[in-house]
Structures are given as structure tokens and as C-alpha cells.
Design an enzyme around this catalytic site. Sequence first.
Site, PDB file in Angstrom:
ATOM      1  N   ARG A 132      43.267  44.689   1.992  1.00 46.51           N
ATOM      2  CA  ARG A 132      42.489  44.720   0.752  1.00 46.51           C
ATOM      3  C   ARG A 132      40.994  44.529   0.989  1.00 46.51           C
ATOM      4  NH1 ARG A 132      46.439  40.086  -1.283  1.00 46.51           N
ATOM      5  NH2 ARG A 132      46.099  39.607   0.926  1.00 46.51           N
ATOM      6  N   ASP A 168      42.445  33.730  -1.635  1.00 45.40           N
ATOM      7  CA  ASP A 168      43.684  34.208  -2.245  1.00 45.40           C
ATOM      8  C   ASP A 168      44.328  35.259  -1.343  1.00 45.40           C
ATOM      9  OD1 ASP A 168      45.636  35.056  -4.302  1.00 45.40           O
ATOM     10  OD2 ASP A 168      44.346  36.815  -4.404  1.00 45.40           O
ATOM     11  N   HIS A 169      43.529  36.172  -0.829  1.00 48.08           N
ATOM     12  CA  HIS A 169      44.043  37.188   0.091  1.00 48.08           C
ATOM     13  C   HIS A 169      44.478  36.571   1.409  1.00 48.08           C
ATOM     14  CE1 HIS A 169      41.863  40.820  -1.971  1.00 48.08           C
ATOM     15  NE2 HIS A 169      42.680  40.159  -2.778  1.00 48.08           N
ATOM     16  N   ASP A 170      43.893  35.444   1.754  1.00 47.99           N
ATOM     17  CA  ASP A 170      44.314  34.754   2.975  1.00 47.99           C
ATOM     18  C   ASP A 170      45.745  34.228   2.855  1.00 47.99           C
ATOM     19  OD1 ASP A 170      44.620  32.203   4.704  1.00 47.99           O
ATOM     20  OD2 ASP A 170      42.773  33.053   5.488  1.00 47.99           O
TER      21      ASP A 170
END
Length: 394
Positions: A293, A189-191
Site C-alpha cells: 500500500r 496501521d499498515h505496519d
Amino acid sequence: MSCDGRMKPDYKDRDCITYDDINEVMQEAKAKIGDLPAANFELSSVYPEPEHLAVAAEILLEATRCLAQRFSLGKGALLHALPAVDMTRVASDMCPSLLRPDVKCEMSRYRTLTGMCNNLEHPSWGSARSVFARYLPPDYSDGINEPRNARDGSDLPNPRVVSFMTHHDMSVRDQRHNILLVFWGQMIDHDMTLAAGTLDTERNDIECCKYAPADQHPNCMNIPVPSDDPFYKFYNRRCLDFARIWPGPKEGCPLGPRSQINTVSSFLDANFVYGSNQEVATRLREFRGGDERVNEQLMLTVMHTLWMRQHNNIAGELARINPAWSDETLYQETRHIVAALVQHLTYNEWLAPVIGWAAMRRYDLQPLTTVHSIGFFPRDLFCFSSKPCLGSSL
């Protein structure tokens, strides 16, 4: 009355909106919002930044609001008709270089850090600083920009009350999956997603509650805390800071409702290690994470550390096999391999337990074994609704 308060001719009996009308409201919107930052006309991995792009977006939103008011446009026209207008005739002087349809792409063995030019027909699709696309149309209360209301026009229920009533802190042991399923989901998701938050001059999230309403940032949308809140009542907390993310223009700078900026590339390309611009990419070589993050929680830090070490291991082996390669070639070739590993593990190992094999087959998501696919067009997806299930609350 026009949107700026001056008397105008009666537009309501007109059969159509002309380019003269659009040009007029664009000039008024520019006068109201202010000058465009010069950074909007740069084309690098760093500039323009989201706050620069937001100025262009605010001008387009103001022009949309003016047209909606003058011509009594409904939500259907705002969603479908206005965005179809070719704005190159009236907005070419204010559309950021990043989003112009005539961006020239250079052929290269290595993909850009931003994801720019992954789609040669639409170079900005899916790139860092482009806007999220949506599965469903937005439902702003005014059809353009204002927060959604209930069907009867009243405010929606208090978010703090909804959160407390629906998300109870319960621990349930899963008999089939381990905790890595959760943290792999948060990592990818952060990618692919990082919304452009409203930041202060120190690059921290802005504070809203401590200021009087008249002194708050325009993006502040504070969440009131009920006096009988079961947690915050013990701390005399009556307000939670919350701010909207920056609006962004779409490719070609069309009119229409507010869109939101994604600050990282939306491709599954391991940019949580490498970053989505050149400044952040140097952190890898300084032994830092590629995503801000990285320290949200311990397991996420472990995953970032693992992949940084995997990069170093692969680079070392490639250097042994190819002693003539330069440092840059080793870096880029290793980046190729690491991105492929993340993609393969995600589709081959992680996705099926989340959505099931039936869905994998229905949407043709199983990895191919002999050929590569050319049937996909890179674009962003508006992921705020799916992020809790794939990242924070899986």
C-alpha cells in the site's frame, strides 16, 4: 435432517456432544469442502498462503454449522462452548502446521519477519497469517458466518447510504496538530494490519458486480447503489464491488464462528519497510517498499521513502564502525534499530495526542526509561473498527 440433507438420529434430546459427533461432522465437512492444499503443511514465511488456510477454516465452519443445526446450539454455545473443545483428537490431520501448538521455536538474536515465535508459549500469536483477535465477540446473524442483521431480523441499512449521510467531505483546520499525525497513524496501521483480501489469479481484487449472482465468487457481498444516489446517479452506477476477506483458523483449529486472517505481523516492527515474509523482504534491497500500500497517497509514499533512507543511513554508519560485519548482520542490526525507532516515536510522540495523556497513564502506555517490560502477550487485535480513526480518517 443433517446439514448434508440425510436423515440422522434425533440429537436434540442428547445431553452433550461427543467426540464421535464432532468426528462425524468433520468428515462430512471435509467431503463437502474438498481436499486440504498441501501448502497447509509447510512452515515457511510464505506458505501456507491465506487462500490455503481458508480451506481449513471453511471445513471448521461447515462442521460448526452442522453441529449447530443438529443440536440446536445458540449463539452462546457457538461463542464459548464449541471453541473450548480440544480439537487435537479429531482435527490433528487437517490443522495447518503454522497453527499447531507444538511448533518448535529456535532461539535467535533476530526476530522473524513473520512475527512467528515472538511468544514462545503461543508461537503463532500475532504472526503473519494468524487471525485477528477481537475486543468484542462477533455478531453473525446465524452465530457462525452469515452477515449481521438488525435486531428485528431485517437487513442492516444500505452501507452506501450510511456512508454518504455520515461522512461528509469537509475540510476543518486543526490548530494543534499537523497532517503528519494522520499519516503516521496510517503508516503504523499498515505496519500491523493487512486483511487477506479475496484475489483473482492475477493477484488483483476480485470483481463482483459485472457477473450474474450465480456466477459470482462466494465471497462477493455487493453493495447496491440507490437510483437517486447524489454522485453515482450521474454515472448509471447501481452496484459497488465488495468481497469478504478470507476466513482463517485459530491456533489449534477450534470450532466456532468465522475469524479473519491478518497477512502481516501484528507487531510494531517496521514491516512496512521490511515486509512480513522473505520474498517481500528482498524488496528493501531492490529499493522498493515493504508494504503493497506504499502508493496509496503521496504522504504515505514519502514516509516509506524516508524510512528506507533511514535504514540505509544507519546501515552505512554501522558498517563504518564495524567493518568486519557481514551484509546480513548489518541488515539485521539495522532492522533492530529502525523497529525500535518506530516503536519509540509511536509511543513517545504520536500516541498521546491521539488518545490523551490520561489514557496513556491509565493503560500504562508511557515508555519506560530504565527497564524493559515482560508483562505483555503478543496477539492480534481485530482492527477494522478502529482502523478508520487510526489510519484513513483520523
